[in-house]
Design an enzyme around this catalytic site. Sequence first.
Site, PDB file in Angstrom:
ATOM      1  N   ASP A  20      36.647 -23.263  43.189  1.00  0.00           N
ATOM      2  CA  ASP A  20      36.783 -22.130  42.273  1.00  0.00           C
ATOM      3  C   ASP A  20      35.897 -22.307  41.042  1.00  0.00           C
ATOM      4  O   ASP A  20      35.670 -23.427  40.592  1.00  0.00           O
ATOM      5  CB  ASP A  20      38.254 -22.016  41.848  1.00  0.00           C
ATOM      6  CG  ASP A  20      38.596 -20.662  41.268  1.00  0.00           C
ATOM      7  OD1 ASP A  20      37.797 -19.717  41.425  1.00  0.00           O
ATOM      8  OD2 ASP A  20      39.670 -20.543  40.651  1.00  0.00           O
ATOM      9  N   ASN A  68      38.671 -11.944  49.454  1.00  0.00           N
ATOM     10  CA  ASN A  68      37.355 -11.858  48.815  1.00  0.00           C
ATOM     11  C   ASN A  68      36.552 -10.625  49.206  1.00  0.00           C
ATOM     12  O   ASN A  68      35.552 -10.305  48.552  1.00  0.00           O
ATOM     13  CB  ASN A  68      36.523 -13.118  49.120  1.00  0.00           C
ATOM     14  CG  ASN A  68      36.959 -14.330  48.314  1.00  0.00           C
ATOM     15  OD1 ASN A  68      36.687 -15.465  48.702  1.00  0.00           O
ATOM     16  ND2 ASN A  68      37.639 -14.110  47.201  1.00  0.00           N
TER      17      ASN A  68
END
EC number: 2.5.1.31
Length: 251
Positions: A20, A68
């Site tokens: 991340d 996503n």
Amino acid sequence: MQNSQAFSDSLPKHIAIIMDGNGRWAKSKGKPRVFGHKKGVNAVRKTVAAASKLGIKAMTLFAFSSENWRRPEEEVGLLMELFITVLSSEVKKLHKNNLQLRVIGDTSRFSERLQKKIVEAENLTASNTGMVINIAANYGGKWDITEAAKALALKARNGEIRVEDINEQLITEHLTMADLPEVDLLIRTSGECRISNFMLWQMAYAEMYFTPEFWPEFDEDSLVEAVTWFINRERRFGCTGEQVKALMTAQ
């Protein structure tokens, strides 16, 4: 530490990483988000190499979640192209180092070109006996469990199993990565402290390590720090980062 074997046995067998912070790292540098994703590939190289030196059995990298797809279309397209480029450029190196590559997730939504690259990469490295690298792409923990439930329901309907035969072990056998150890260490970068629908079943007993580092900043020393934390938390051995690094040259 009584001996190096006890130390080695205390290492995590399966490390999962939520990579991340690529976009935020790029923004902090005044660069577009895709710049962060490209730099993140370098962090993958360093981390995989370090884990392999340590003798870790499996590593699962959360590359692209099923959520996503909600990102801007341009960014998703660039991520898909980057995935193809990395598969093309890296798979021969992985094969040379005896590493096995697998892609887990619902790949049916990817382009035919990307699906072909995935199959080629998996086939090339399938017989390798070193560390297994799972790339979680269009993956979600809920999806994984749902697919296992559907497979078991179909077997029950066809009379292959009885409903009362279904237990935790049988569900585990129908999940992705069923042949690998369950995750014992989760690492998430960028300071976020959540698991984001990642390997919900397989991380039931994992130790969770959260670091403020953005993923492009993560390197061998970062992994050593996480593994040292794991050993001291799990085994109470009081080991040091230097001892973990020493294992890399001993493997």
